[in-house]
Write a protein that holds these residues in place. Sequence first.
Motif, PDB file in Angstrom:
ATOM      1  N   THR A 145       0.870  -1.164   0.046  1.00 17.18           N
ATOM      2  CA  THR A 145      -0.135  -0.133   0.128  1.00 17.18           C
ATOM      3  C   THR A 145       0.855   1.167   0.083  1.00 17.18           C
ATOM      4  O   THR A 145       2.052   1.131   0.237  1.00 17.18           O
ATOM      5  CB  THR A 145      -0.881  -0.040   1.313  1.00 17.18           C
ATOM      6  OG1 THR A 145      -0.249   0.096   2.419  1.00 17.18           O
ATOM      7  CG2 THR A 145      -1.917  -1.167   1.326  1.00 17.18           C
ATOM      8  N   ALA A 146       0.171   2.513  -0.459  1.00 18.18           N
ATOM      9  CA  ALA A 146       1.126   3.686  -0.170  1.00 18.18           C
ATOM     10  C   ALA A 146       1.573   3.833   1.211  1.00 18.18           C
ATOM     11  O   ALA A 146       0.856   3.927   2.023  1.00 18.18           O
ATOM     12  CB  ALA A 146      -0.120   4.779  -0.797  1.00 18.18           C
ATOM     13  N   ASN A 147       2.792   4.306   0.942  1.00 20.65           N
ATOM     14  CA  ASN A 147       3.359   4.631   2.458  1.00 20.65           C
ATOM     15  C   ASN A 147       2.771   5.892   2.916  1.00 20.65           C
ATOM     16  O   ASN A 147       2.764   7.169   2.097  1.00 20.65           O
ATOM     17  CB  ASN A 147       5.185   4.807   2.209  1.00 20.65           C
ATOM     18  CG  ASN A 147       5.681   3.471   2.061  1.00 20.65           C
ATOM     19  OD1 ASN A 147       4.759   2.482   2.306  1.00 20.65           O
ATOM     20  ND2 ASN A 147       7.012   3.481   1.909  1.00 20.65           N
ATOM     21  N   GLU A 206       2.227   8.920  -3.581  1.00 24.60           N
ATOM     22  CA  GLU A 206       1.141   8.800  -4.508  1.00 24.60           C
ATOM     23  C   GLU A 206       1.787   8.066  -5.727  1.00 24.60           C
ATOM     24  O   GLU A 206       2.780   8.563  -6.506  1.00 24.60           O
ATOM     25  CB  GLU A 206       1.051  10.437  -5.038  1.00 24.60           C
ATOM     26  CG  GLU A 206       0.170  11.152  -3.612  1.00 24.60           C
ATOM     27  CD  GLU A 206      -0.363  12.524  -4.129  1.00 24.60           C
ATOM     28  OE1 GLU A 206      -0.080  12.814  -5.257  1.00 24.60           O
ATOM     29  OE2 GLU A 206      -1.117  13.080  -3.278  1.00 24.60           O
ATOM     30  N   ASN A 207       1.189   7.201  -6.225  1.00 20.50           N
ATOM     31  CA  ASN A 207       1.392   6.278  -7.367  1.00 20.50           C
ATOM     32  C   ASN A 207       0.093   5.188  -7.546  1.00 20.50           C
ATOM     33  O   ASN A 207      -0.901   5.341  -6.439  1.00 20.50           O
ATOM     34  CB  ASN A 207       2.695   5.717  -7.548  1.00 20.50           C
ATOM     35  CG  ASN A 207       3.010   4.934  -6.240  1.00 20.50           C
ATOM     36  OD1 ASN A 207       2.284   4.332  -5.469  1.00 20.50           O
ATOM     37  ND2 ASN A 207       4.364   4.545  -5.845  1.00 20.50           N
ATOM     38  N   ASP A 208       0.049   4.468  -8.462  1.00 13.63           N
ATOM     39  CA  ASP A 208      -0.643   3.548  -8.559  1.00 13.63           C
ATOM     40  C   ASP A 208      -0.403   2.280  -7.943  1.00 13.63           C
ATOM     41  O   ASP A 208       0.869   1.962  -7.636  1.00 13.63           O
ATOM     42  CB  ASP A 208      -1.314   3.420  -9.924  1.00 13.63           C
ATOM     43  CG  ASP A 208       0.058   2.816 -11.007  1.00 13.63           C
ATOM     44  OD1 ASP A 208       0.270   1.784 -10.761  1.00 13.63           O
ATOM     45  OD2 ASP A 208       0.639   3.708 -11.541  1.00 13.63           O
ATOM     46  N   CYS A 209      -1.401   1.260  -7.868  1.00 13.99           N
ATOM     47  CA  CYS A 209      -1.454  -0.188  -7.201  1.00 13.99           C
ATOM     48  C   CYS A 209      -0.467  -0.890  -8.017  1.00 13.99           C
ATOM     49  O   CYS A 209       0.387  -1.620  -7.441  1.00 13.99           O
ATOM     50  CB  CYS A 209      -2.941  -0.503  -7.073  1.00 13.99           C
ATOM     51  SG  CYS A 209      -2.776  -2.408  -6.463  1.00 13.99           S
ATOM     52  N   MET A 211       5.622  12.211  -3.583  1.00  8.14           N
ATOM     53  CA  MET A 211       5.549  12.214  -1.984  1.00  8.14           C
ATOM     54  C   MET A 211       4.894  13.649  -1.727  1.00  8.14           C
ATOM     55  O   MET A 211       5.825  14.678  -2.006  1.00  8.14           O
ATOM     56  CB  MET A 211       6.826  11.933  -1.298  1.00  8.14           C
ATOM     57  CG  MET A 211       6.490  11.934   0.367  1.00  8.14           C
ATOM     58  SD  MET A 211       5.796  10.302   0.664  1.00  8.14           S
ATOM     59  CE  MET A 211       7.327   9.145   0.495  1.00  8.14           C
ATOM     60  N   GLU A 212       3.692  13.814  -1.527  1.00 10.19           N
ATOM     61  CA  GLU A 212       3.082  15.057  -1.156  1.00 10.19           C
ATOM     62  C   GLU A 212       3.369  15.151   0.657  1.00 10.19           C
ATOM     63  O   GLU A 212       2.807  14.445   1.235  1.00 10.19           O
ATOM     64  CB  GLU A 212       1.754  14.962  -1.344  1.00 10.19           C
ATOM     65  CG  GLU A 212       1.160  16.346  -1.276  1.00 10.19           C
ATOM     66  CD  GLU A 212      -0.569  16.316  -1.609  1.00 10.19           C
ATOM     67  OE1 GLU A 212      -0.968  17.403  -1.775  1.00 10.19           O
ATOM     68  OE2 GLU A 212      -1.169  15.200  -1.501  1.00 10.19           O
ATOM     69  N   LEU A 241       7.923  15.746  -3.386  1.00  9.63           N
ATOM     70  CA  LEU A 241       9.262  15.029  -3.633  1.00  9.63           C
ATOM     71  C   LEU A 241       8.868  14.024  -4.866  1.00  9.63           C
ATOM     72  O   LEU A 241       7.824  13.335  -4.870  1.00  9.63           O
ATOM     73  CB  LEU A 241       9.587  14.328  -2.506  1.00  9.63           C
ATOM     74  CG  LEU A 241       9.773  14.940  -1.301  1.00  9.63           C
ATOM     75  CD1 LEU A 241      10.107  14.026   0.094  1.00  9.63           C
ATOM     76  CD2 LEU A 241      10.772  15.931  -1.257  1.00  9.63           C
ATOM     77  N   THR A 242       9.907  14.114  -5.826  1.00 12.53           N
ATOM     78  CA  THR A 242       9.571  13.289  -7.060  1.00 12.53           C
ATOM     79  C   THR A 242      10.474  12.309  -7.270  1.00 12.53           C
ATOM     80  O   THR A 242      11.686  12.819  -7.288  1.00 12.53           O
ATOM     81  CB  THR A 242       9.506  14.022  -8.324  1.00 12.53           C
ATOM     82  OG1 THR A 242       8.169  15.324  -8.106  1.00 12.53           O
ATOM     83  CG2 THR A 242       8.936  13.323  -9.607  1.00 12.53           C
TER      84      THR A 242
END
Length: 248
Positions: free
Chosen positions: A71-73, A91-94, A108-109, A121-122
């Motif tokens: 899952t998303a951290n 933020e990304n997809d499964c 990372m928001e 952060l990208t």
Amino acid sequence: MAVNQPGSPGAQPPYSIPIPNVPGQPSDTVWMPAPLPVMNCPPGLEYLTQIDQILIHQQIELLEVITGFETANKYEIKNVMGQRVYFATEENDCCTRNCCGPLRPFTMEIVDNMGHTVILLTRPLRCATCWCPCCLQELWHPCLPKFTIQNEAEEDIFTVVGPCIVCSCCEDINFEVKTTDEQYSVGRISKQWTGLVRELFTDTDNFGVQFPLDLDVKMKAVLLGACFLIDFMFFEQGYHRHQRMGVW
């Protein structure tokens, strides 16, 4: 990994009217009091002017523990008093999370107590082995666990040096933040020991980041980003749910 400071001073509401929580977070969360605006400081980073140490606690995701499904951290970023300074969400997809594992790209928001994004952060999709030196992670040294920290003008400011074996039992793992000539230590990024059960059965980690109080807030933000990169590169569980370990 690229660090961006979104928005402009005119886009931010006054910091004298903080809200208690970000929507979806527990109502009993104690936030660090919102500081007054600071001259020449990007909006939202005023918090960092008041601290010389931050604690980063990754949240445990029950779905991930039970099913092994990545899952998303999510991370709480706190001061030494335990007050939340920021909250970070991957933020990304499964498909990306479960197919690419710890090498996955993400955004990372990081939001403040007003719910406003203050840092983005990208991280692009790159390799994590010295056998592919042309496509390594940014901030990465091809032979050693060594990173170069740059400012917005891409000038080298600090060097982060980790241990040859990025694994330990019952003790912290330290990455020293040093001057570019590596003669002096100016800070530290530490992966903190969280206990045997948590270390064995989850990939949720705690970190501490120390830096000079008078350090430029933009460089403090970059060190925060370096901490997340180190987490994914060395301590995020890899394929088949094995904990990652680096030996250099």
